[in-house]
Design a protein around this motif. Structure first.
Motif, PDB file in Angstrom:
ATOM      1  N   LYS A 130      14.292  21.752  -0.602  1.00  0.00           N
ATOM      2  CA  LYS A 130      15.655  21.335  -0.950  1.00  0.00           C
ATOM      3  C   LYS A 130      16.297  20.562   0.197  1.00  0.00           C
ATOM      4  CE  LYS A 130      16.704  24.881  -4.338  1.00  0.00           C
ATOM      5  NZ  LYS A 130      17.504  26.066  -4.641  1.00  0.00           N
ATOM      6  N   ILE A 131      16.103  21.054   1.414  1.00  0.00           N
ATOM      7  CA  ILE A 131      16.661  20.354   2.569  1.00  0.00           C
ATOM      8  C   ILE A 131      16.022  18.980   2.704  1.00  0.00           C
ATOM      9  CG2 ILE A 131      16.763  20.361   5.092  1.00  0.00           C
ATOM     10  CD1 ILE A 131      17.005  23.465   4.879  1.00  0.00           C
ATOM     11  N   LYS A 132      14.710  18.909   2.525  1.00  0.00           N
ATOM     12  CA  LYS A 132      14.004  17.635   2.627  1.00  0.00           C
ATOM     13  C   LYS A 132      14.504  16.642   1.581  1.00  0.00           C
ATOM     14  CE  LYS A 132       9.377  15.712   2.687  1.00  0.00           C
ATOM     15  NZ  LYS A 132       7.958  15.960   2.484  1.00  0.00           N
ATOM     16  N   ASN A 133      14.789  17.111   0.357  1.00  0.00           N
ATOM     17  CA  ASN A 133      15.223  16.232  -0.725  1.00  0.00           C
ATOM     18  C   ASN A 133      16.654  15.737  -0.551  1.00  0.00           C
ATOM     19  OD1 ASN A 133      12.817  16.308  -2.073  1.00  0.00           O
ATOM     20  ND2 ASN A 133      13.399  17.995  -3.402  1.00  0.00           N
ATOM     21  N   THR A 134      17.487  16.431   0.237  1.00  0.00           N
ATOM     22  CA  THR A 134      18.877  16.013   0.358  1.00  0.00           C
ATOM     23  C   THR A 134      19.003  14.651   1.026  1.00  0.00           C
ATOM     24  OG1 THR A 134      19.114  17.259   2.414  1.00  0.00           O
ATOM     25  CG2 THR A 134      19.801  18.354   0.366  1.00  0.00           C
ATOM     26  N   GLY A 135      18.062  14.265   1.853  1.00  0.00           N
ATOM     27  CA  GLY A 135      18.101  12.969   2.506  1.00  0.00           C
ATOM     28  C   GLY A 135      17.656  11.828   1.618  1.00  0.00           C
ATOM     29  N   ASN A 136      17.226  12.141   0.415  1.00  0.00           N
ATOM     30  CA  ASN A 136      16.737  11.118  -0.496  1.00  0.00           C
ATOM     31  C   ASN A 136      17.820  10.562  -1.405  1.00  0.00           C
ATOM     32  OD1 ASN A 136      14.203  11.483   0.563  1.00  0.00           O
ATOM     33  ND2 ASN A 136      13.430  12.683  -1.134  1.00  0.00           N
ATOM     34  N   GLY A 137      19.029  11.054  -1.304  1.00  0.00           N
ATOM     35  CA  GLY A 137      20.098  10.651  -2.221  1.00  0.00           C
ATOM     36  C   GLY A 137      20.294   9.149  -2.297  1.00  0.00           C
ATOM     37  N   ILE A 138      20.329   8.482  -1.162  1.00  0.00           N
ATOM     38  CA  ILE A 138      20.555   7.036  -1.165  1.00  0.00           C
ATOM     39  C   ILE A 138      19.384   6.318  -1.838  1.00  0.00           C
ATOM     40  CG2 ILE A 138      19.572   6.633   1.120  1.00  0.00           C
ATOM     41  CD1 ILE A 138      22.632   4.845  -0.370  1.00  0.00           C
ATOM     42  N   PHE A 139      18.179   6.868  -1.711  1.00  0.00           N
ATOM     43  CA  PHE A 139      17.019   6.245  -2.341  1.00  0.00           C
ATOM     44  C   PHE A 139      17.067   6.402  -3.862  1.00  0.00           C
ATOM     45  CE2 PHE A 139      15.854   6.765   2.040  1.00  0.00           C
ATOM     46  CZ  PHE A 139      15.207   5.579   2.328  1.00  0.00           C
ATOM     47  N   TRP A 140      17.604   7.535  -4.313  1.00  0.00           N
ATOM     48  CA  TRP A 140      17.784   7.716  -5.758  1.00  0.00           C
ATOM     49  C   TRP A 140      18.868   6.781  -6.287  1.00  0.00           C
ATOM     50  CZ3 TRP A 140      14.655   9.788  -9.166  1.00  0.00           C
ATOM     51  CH2 TRP A 140      13.675  10.661  -8.719  1.00  0.00           C
ATOM     52  N   ILE A 141      19.914   6.587  -5.524  1.00  0.00           N
ATOM     53  CA  ILE A 141      20.979   5.649  -5.936  1.00  0.00           C
ATOM     54  C   ILE A 141      20.416   4.233  -6.013  1.00  0.00           C
ATOM     55  CG2 ILE A 141      23.156   4.587  -5.193  1.00  0.00           C
ATOM     56  CD1 ILE A 141      23.891   7.421  -4.071  1.00  0.00           C
ATOM     57  N   LEU A 198      17.322   3.460  -6.542  1.00  0.00           N
ATOM     58  CA  LEU A 198      16.415   3.432  -7.691  1.00  0.00           C
ATOM     59  C   LEU A 198      17.192   3.269  -8.995  1.00  0.00           C
ATOM     60  CD1 LEU A 198      13.537   3.666  -8.792  1.00  0.00           C
ATOM     61  CD2 LEU A 198      13.879   6.148  -8.872  1.00  0.00           C
ATOM     62  N   LEU A 199      18.291   3.987  -9.146  1.00  0.00           N
ATOM     63  CA  LEU A 199      19.094   3.869 -10.370  1.00  0.00           C
ATOM     64  C   LEU A 199      19.729   2.482 -10.481  1.00  0.00           C
ATOM     65  CD1 LEU A 199      20.705   7.415 -10.553  1.00  0.00           C
ATOM     66  CD2 LEU A 199      18.777   6.510 -11.869  1.00  0.00           C
ATOM     67  N   GLY A 200      20.197   1.943  -9.358  1.00  0.00           N
ATOM     68  CA  GLY A 200      20.714   0.576  -9.370  1.00  0.00           C
ATOM     69  C   GLY A 200      19.636  -0.425  -9.737  1.00  0.00           C
ATOM     70  N   SER A 201      18.448  -0.187  -9.230  1.00  0.00           N
ATOM     71  CA  SER A 201      17.305  -1.043  -9.543  1.00  0.00           C
ATOM     72  C   SER A 201      16.953  -0.961 -11.030  1.00  0.00           C
ATOM     73  CB  SER A 201      16.120  -0.609  -8.675  1.00  0.00           C
ATOM     74  OG  SER A 201      15.010  -1.407  -8.900  1.00  0.00           O
ATOM     75  N   ILE A 224      12.111  -0.333  -2.070  1.00  0.00           N
ATOM     76  CA  ILE A 224      12.823   0.476  -1.083  1.00  0.00           C
ATOM     77  C   ILE A 224      12.795   1.951  -1.489  1.00  0.00           C
ATOM     78  CG2 ILE A 224      15.119   0.964  -0.120  1.00  0.00           C
ATOM     79  CD1 ILE A 224      15.592  -2.133  -0.296  1.00  0.00           C
ATOM     80  N   ALA A 225      13.008   2.206  -2.769  1.00  0.00           N
ATOM     81  CA  ALA A 225      13.059   3.587  -3.257  1.00  0.00           C
ATOM     82  C   ALA A 225      11.750   4.324  -3.026  1.00  0.00           C
ATOM     83  CB  ALA A 225      13.438   3.607  -4.736  1.00  0.00           C
ATOM     84  N   VAL A 226      10.626   3.635  -3.168  1.00  0.00           N
ATOM     85  CA  VAL A 226       9.334   4.329  -3.031  1.00  0.00           C
ATOM     86  C   VAL A 226       8.995   4.664  -1.579  1.00  0.00           C
ATOM     87  CG1 VAL A 226       8.417   3.432  -5.198  1.00  0.00           C
ATOM     88  CG2 VAL A 226       7.911   2.231  -3.059  1.00  0.00           C
ATOM     89  N   LYS A 227       9.863   4.285  -0.653  1.00  0.00           N
ATOM     90  CA  LYS A 227       9.671   4.729   0.726  1.00  0.00           C
ATOM     91  C   LYS A 227       9.861   6.241   0.829  1.00  0.00           C
ATOM     92  CE  LYS A 227      11.011   0.550   3.186  1.00  0.00           C
ATOM     93  NZ  LYS A 227      11.956  -0.006   4.159  1.00  0.00           N
TER      94      LYS A 227
END
Length: 127
Positions: free
Chosen positions: A7-18, A20-23, A62-65
């Motif tokens: 869960k802690i590791k996934n919290t830093g992925n928020g911008i990448f999910w945003i 991805l959704l924009g993409s 970028i998201a797949v990073k």
């Protein structure tokens, strides 16, 4: 890796999910523009297609990073397709039906389910 660590590791992925959704939103734009371009014979939709296709691919790249490729691609395609069909129904290009709406909801639900899963990579077990 424990559940709390994941869960802690996934919290830093928020911008990448945003991103991805924009993409995925841009994917719906380029797909719609592609349909309006009439085989690339209409200038404005062709330009919109070219710009948004490039931006959409850059966003996916970028998201797949930080998001696994299979998950990111499935979400990108699923959300993009759902938005494309939704827009076509709203604008009257495509008919709406309860079954079509149910299946689109299924696509979105599956994408949300993939987002909810932990993104850590599997660790090979020593033999």
């Amino acid at each position: 890796m424990t559940e709390n660590t994941a869960k802690i590791k996934n919290t830093g992925n928020g911008i990448f999910w945003i991103i991805l959704l924009g993409s995925a939103l841009l994917e719906a734009v380029w797909a719609t523009a592609l349909g309006l371009s009439n085989g690339f014979t209409q200038l404005a939709p062709t330009v919109v297609f070219a710009i948004t296709a490039v931006l959409s691919m850059l966003g996916l790249g970028i998201a797949v990073k930080r998001i696994p490729l299979g998950t990111a691609y499935a979400v990108w395609v699923g959300i993009g397709a759902a938005l494309t069909v939704g827009w076509a129904m709203i604008t009257g290009v495509e008919s709406a039906s309860p079954l079509k709406l149910l299946f689109i909801a299924g696509i979105v639900g599956c994408a949300a389910g993939l987002k909810a899963l932990p993104t850590e990579k599997p660790v090979a077990k020593a033999e």
